[in-house]
Structure formats: structure tokens, C-alpha cells
Design an enzyme around this catalytic site. Structure first.
Site, PDB file in Angstrom:
ATOM      1  N   ARG A   1       0.831  -1.207   0.000  1.00 50.46           N
ATOM      2  CA  ARG A   1       0.000   0.000   0.000  1.00 50.46           C
ATOM      3  C   ARG A   1       0.864   1.255   0.000  1.00 50.46           C
ATOM      4  O   ARG A   1       0.547   2.233  -0.684  1.00 50.46           O
ATOM      5  CB  ARG A   1      -0.950  -0.028   1.198  1.00 50.46           C
TER       6      ARG A   1
ATOM      7  N   TYR B   1      -6.206  -1.398  -6.725  1.00 55.92           N
ATOM      8  CA  TYR B   1      -5.631  -2.604  -6.107  1.00 55.92           C
ATOM      9  C   TYR B   1      -4.996  -2.312  -4.746  1.00 55.92           C
ATOM     10  O   TYR B   1      -4.861  -1.173  -4.338  1.00 55.92           O
ATOM     11  CB  TYR B   1      -4.681  -3.337  -7.039  1.00 55.92           C
ATOM     12  N   GLU B   2      -4.667  -3.399  -4.049  1.00 56.54           N
ATOM     13  CA  GLU B   2      -4.181  -3.347  -2.659  1.00 56.54           C
ATOM     14  C   GLU B   2      -5.200  -2.696  -1.718  1.00 56.54           C
ATOM     15  O   GLU B   2      -4.842  -2.046  -0.750  1.00 56.54           O
ATOM     16  CB  GLU B   2      -2.836  -2.614  -2.577  1.00 56.54           C
ATOM     17  N   GLY B   3      -6.461  -2.898  -2.025  1.00 56.15           N
ATOM     18  CA  GLY B   3      -7.532  -2.292  -1.240  1.00 56.15           C
ATOM     19  C   GLY B   3      -7.944  -0.993  -1.884  1.00 56.15           C
ATOM     20  O   GLY B   3      -7.153  -0.046  -1.938  1.00 56.15           O
TER      21      GLY B   3
END
Length: 593
Positions: free
Chosen positions: A295, A439-441
């Protein structure tokens, strides 16, 4: 055409002037990390990325990855660049010397990562995923697994991937179905399908080490029953040599909007041998180490795209002759003036500049605290740094990727119609930048993490790591009248952030939808105030040193003024939106959508 030159002067400013390089050098293992060494590394990294990676950016985007008979072939030139990248040591900067790394601080490694992402975003994902997997293994894997896998990952012979998402679950990982059956020898047999797996299959390395979330047969339901497993593409023998294929195959690759030189794969695990990483049913704890690393790295991607888009836009604005200045010709000897004379073009360029340099300062702040969290011998200082990094991770990820995408769009806007045409290279930045918000949350998830987890954590302890330094700085500068043009608007924006925090803390306890409805605006407000604090500090340095290098330091002061007068006022509208509450959206009739 798109253009890029490593912003060495601004990177040095952040590392050497905005923050204290001596504080990094005083940390264990960083004694030899002098400013001269940092300069040399950044210069060489810039040279490699500009000469080897940037020329492959557009060609890799246009060619994309190829998939045939379960094999993925990366675009022309990527394999050779990847080999040279690791042979020159760029992939091992922040890795532990015990596993072949150079042991350099994160504050330096992140600047190199920015350069790499600016020159070739898609390429950066291959070493980036490997470094994330490395971090998870260092923190949670057994000593046996570390010794067996990490040296080759650090050397670039093997790469890593993170296998979370499945067709039926993205954010809600409690719905995972992939199974891991325990074996008599202590290993597991992993079976299931994962999708959207970056670097899941490619031709850059001889082995790929997958970190896979799965359930054992008797695991509890939901998120509490997930474990993490190391599953190599090719089995590794006891002597460290590669053995037989391991029941890991690529079913397909995705045809995407951007990052086309990065393979995004559907991965099938068919009775593949895997090894438990960390404790049983504690897979999310281990995976979050990698996810949080990623992140922060994704935030750097937003910064990097913003920088590249800004540089391309500035170069074009200088060269493109179009129209006349509103007050009369600036270049009467030419058929038209440059785009730089037009107020709206200057507005767009200054927005790009203010966000990009502000985001670089924010990244430097967080990276510096990461170094303290990892290395500082004082337990209390380590805890404070860990708290700060935890708090700022969702802000870095979401705010910097949102603004990075905005900067890419502004870059195309400066180019006008030419920006929309592929040959100029600017539209690729928009397409590449868009994934970083997802992506990655997704950024909405990051906002919920900030409001729902980080804000109330330990009775607000995380928040104090940000609020107290900002408050103390404002109080220290209260009687410095040279700073009042910056202090007064920052104090007002900071006050709004404090009031919004108290409002959400109170309302969120009674009705979680109140916090959820305001989360995105709250994160944006938080990011704006964070950049305001850093821009005020940068302006102070600029005012003190502008006689030393007038062009550079005066530009810092002037960019700060633009930020405070034209960007930070957004905090007022965001505050009003937060305080409006959730009714206007949550009471809307579902059937009317």
C-alpha cells in the site's frame, strides 16, 4: 512526447533539508549512509531508469504480455532490463545483508522506487511484489524457509507474488475457498484458484514464490480461519536446487486498461506443495505485513505518475506555441506565444507541481518513520514510529494515488488533443495510474480503514502521532510573522480536521454509517492538511535559503503560496460535506438506483 529526468534536486531537498539525514545515519546499520552516498545512489538509479526502463515504457505498453500454453512472455527488452536491474543491486537496496541485501534505509529505497515507477510503472511491479513477499517472509516465516528462499529472492533469481483474490471474493477475504490439506511431513497441499495476481507467471525468473491465503479443513469460518502458505512454482530440493513442477499453473492473463507490460494472472493451484508461514489461522496478520508494504509502494506509484505527467506537461507547454498572452504578446517575434502564458495552463501545471512535491515530502516523512520503526534502539521511539506509519498508510495509498490520477489527467489536458493521441505517451499515464486507486484495497477501503480502525485505535493514540507535531509546529510559529500567510490557513484547515475527527468519533459510535459516509472526504481532508503542514515547513526553508539558490528556493515559496491559496481551501467544502451526515445517501430509496 513524454519526457522524464530524475528530480534529483527535489529528492535531495526532502532527504537532506526537510528531514534530518543525521537522524537516519545514527540508526543501527545506517552509519555509512552519508548524504554523499545517497546522492551517488540516486544519480546512478536515475541514470539506469532513464536509459534502460523509460525507453521500454511505451513499447511494453503497446506489446503487452503474451500468453500461450500456460506460459507468459513479457514484452521485448523487459527480461534483459530485469536481469541488469538485479545484477546492479537495485532490487536488494533495503534487504537484510544476511540474505544478500545492502541493508540501506527505506527512506532511500523509496526514492529509488519513485524513479523506477516514473520511468516504467509496469516493470516496477515485478521487483515490487518480490520485495513485499520478502518483507512478509522476514517477519513471519520460519528460519528454515527464510534460508531456503530469501537469498534467491533478494538476488532476483526468484520472484514473489501475493495470491489473495478469488472470483467470489475481493475485499471480503473471509469468503476464500482455497484449501490447504496438512501432510505428514509438515507441508500442505494447496488447491484453489486465485485471480488478479500481479506477476503470477512470467519469464523473468527461474522460479516464482507465491504467498497464498487458504483454509485448512478444520479452520474456523470467516477471516479468522485463513492461513498463509508459501507455494513455489517449482519445488525446491533439500540442497536448494530446483526440483519438479509444483502443481501451479497460469490459466490466463487479463487484458487490461493499463500496466500492460505487467502480467495479471489467473493462477490455479492443484494439489501444490505449500509451507505454512506464521501461525495457523493467523494468515491475515502475516499477509497484512506484505499488504501494508504494498500500500505504501502503491502510494509511491501515484507520486511517480504525477511527476512523470508534470514533466511531460511542462516540456510541452514550453515548446507549444498557441495563442497570445491576455496582456499582449510575450514573444512578438514568433507566430504565437507558448502555452505557459495562459493562466489556465499555469493553473494546471501548478496543481501538478504542488501535489507532486507535497506528496514527495509526505512519502519522505513516512519512510523516515519506517526507518525508526525498524531500527531505532529505543522501544518507545519505535512504537511511536510504528503508530505513525500505521495511521498514514491508508492516507499515503489513497491520497497519493487519487492525486496521481488527477495529475495524469491534467497532463493530458495541457497537451490538448495531442495528449489524447498514443504517440505522445501521455494517455498511458492515465491508464496506468487508474489501477493504483483500485488494487491493494480500493481507496474507499483505505478511507474506511482510516476512520474505522486507525482513528479509534488505542483510544486515539495513532492520531496523536500526527496531530501533536502539527499542533506543536503551529504554536512554535505563532509569533513568526513571516510565516503568517501559511500559518493562518493551515491553522483553520487543521481546526476543521480536528472538529471533523471529533464529529466522526462521536457519531460513528452511535451509527457506523455516519463514519462510512464521510470516510472518503475525511481522508482527503487529512491528506490536504498533511501536505499543508509539509508545505509550510518547506516554505520556511525556502524563505531562509532563497539567497543561496534563488530559483529553487523561491519556487518552493511560490508553490507553497499556490497550495495555500488555491488548493487548501478545499478543506472548507470537505468539512461541510462531512458535517452534513449520512442521511442524504443512506435514506435514498434502493429501488430508485
Amino acid at each position: 512526447m513524454a519526457s522524464y529526468k530524475t528530480p534529483l534536486r527535489d529528492m535531495r531537498f526532502v532527504y537532506n533539508e526537510l528531514f534530518d539525514p543525521k537522524a537516519i545515519q545514527a540508526l543501527p546499520g545506517c552509519e555509512e549512509v552519508t548524504p554523499d552516498l545517497v546522492d551517488a545512489i540516486l544519480e546512478e538509479a536515475g541514470k539506469f531508469c532513464e536509459e534502460r526502463l523509460f525507453p521500454l515504457n511505451r513499447s511494453g505498453d503497446e506489446e503487452g504480455c503474451h500468453f500461450e500454453n500456460g506460459k507468459v512472455t513479457t514484452p521485448a527488452g523487459l527480461k534483459e532490463a530485469y536481469r541488469d536491474f538485479y545484477e546492479m543491486g537495485w532490487g536488494a537496496l533495503a534487504a537484510d545483508p544476511e540474505y544478500g541485501g545492502q541493508g540501506l534505509p527505506e527512506s532511500l529505497s523509496m526514492m529509488v522506487e519513485e524513479i523506477m515507477c516514473s520511468t516504467n510503472f509496469a516493470f516496477s511491479l515485478y521487483p515490487g511484489l518480490t520485495h513485499g513477499a520478502y518483507n512478509a517472509l522476514v517477519a513471519r516465516a520460519s528460519e528454515e524457509l527464510k534460508q531456503a528462499y530469501l537469498p534467491n529472492m533478494v538476488a532476483g533469481k526468484w520472484s514473489g507474488s501475493m495470491c489473495l483474490t478469488e472470483p467470489q471474493c475481493g475485499t471480503d477475504l473471509g469468503l476464500i475457498r482455497t484449501k490447504a490439506e496438512p501432510q505428514d511431513d509438515g507441508s500442505y497441499r494447496v488447491t484453489g484458484t486465485k485471480m488478479f495476481i500481479t506477476a503470477g507467471e512470467h519469464d523473468l525468473t527461474e522460479n516464482i514464490i507465491h504467498l497464498v491465503l487458504a483454509r485448512t479443513p478444520d479452520a474456523p469460518k470467516g477471516i479468522k480461519g485463513i492461513s498463509l502458505f508459501l507455494v513455489p512454482k517449482i519445488q525446491v530440493n533439500g540442497d536448494g536446487e530446483l526440483g519438479q513442477p509444483n502443481g501451479v499453473s497460469c490459466g490466463s492473463i487479463e487484458h487490461k486498461m493499463g500496466i500492460n507490460a505487467s502480467a495479471t494472472c489467473v493462477m490455479n493451484f492443484d494439489d501444490a506443495q505449500g509451507f505454512l508461514v506464521g501461525k495457523l489461522n493467523k494468515g491475515m496478520e502475516a499477509m497484512f505485513i506484505m499488504m501494508n508494504t504494498e500500500r505504501l509502494a502503491v502510494g509511491i506509484q501515484g507520486l511517480a505518475i504525477g511527476e512523470a505527467a508534470y514533466q511531460g506537461a511542462v516540456a510541452y507547454a514550453r515548446e507549444r506555441l498557441q495563442g497570445r498572452a491576455l496582456k499582449g504578446p510575450k514573444s512578438p517575434d514568433k507566430p504565437a506565444d507558448s502555452l505557459l502564458v495562459h493562466p489556465d495552463v499555469r493553473r494546471m501545471l501548478l496543481i501538478q507541481r504542488a501535489y507532486t512535491e507535497g506528496n514527495r515530502a509526505l512519502a519522505g516523512w513516512v519512510a523516515t518513520e519506517m526507518d525508526h520503526a525498524h531500527r531505532n534502539p529505543d522501544p518507545r521511539r519505535r512504537q511511536e514510529a510504528e503508530d505513525f506509519v500505521a495511521l498514514m498508510t491508508p492516507v499515503v495509498k489513497a491520497f497519493m494515488t487519487d492525486t496521481g490520477s488527477e495529475m495524469a489527467n491534467l497532463g493530458v489536458q495541457v497537451f490538448g488533443g495531442h495528449g489524447y493521441i498514443r504517440e505522445h505517451g501521455m494517455e498511458q499515464y492515465i491508464r496506468d495510474a487508474r489501477i493504483a486507486q483500485i488494487y491493494e484495497g480500493t481507496n474507499g477501503i483505505q478511507a474506511m480503514d482510516l476512520v474505522g480502525r486507525k482513528m479509534p485505535a488505542h483510544m486515539g493514540r495513532y492520531l496523536r502521532r500526527f496531530f501533536h507535531p502539527v499542533r506543536d509546529y503551529l504554536e512554535a510559529k505563532e509569533h513568526d510573522f513571516t510565516m503568517h500567510a501559511f500559518l493562518l490557513p493551515l491553522a483553520k484547515a487543521f481546526g476543521r480536521l480536528q472538529k471533523a475527527t471529533a464529529f466522526l468519533a462521536q457519531r460513528g459510535m452511535a451509527n457506523p454509517e455516519e463514519a462510512g459516509a464521510a470516510a472518503a472526504e475525511y481522508l482527503r481532508l487529512f491528506g490536504l492538511v498533511a501536505l499543508g503542514y509539509l508545505w509550510m515547513r518547506m516554505a520556511e526553508i525556502g524563505l531562509q535559503k532563497r539567497d543561496e539558490d534563488p530559483l529553487f528556493y523561491q519556487a518552493k515559496v511560490d508553490t507553497a503560496r499556490f497550495y495555500f491559496e488555491r488548493i487548501l481551501p478545499q478543506s472548507s467544502a470537505l468539512f461541510a460535506s462531512i458535517m452534513a451526515g449520512s442521511k442524504c445517501m443512506m435514506k435514498f430509496n434502493d429501488d430508485a438506483f
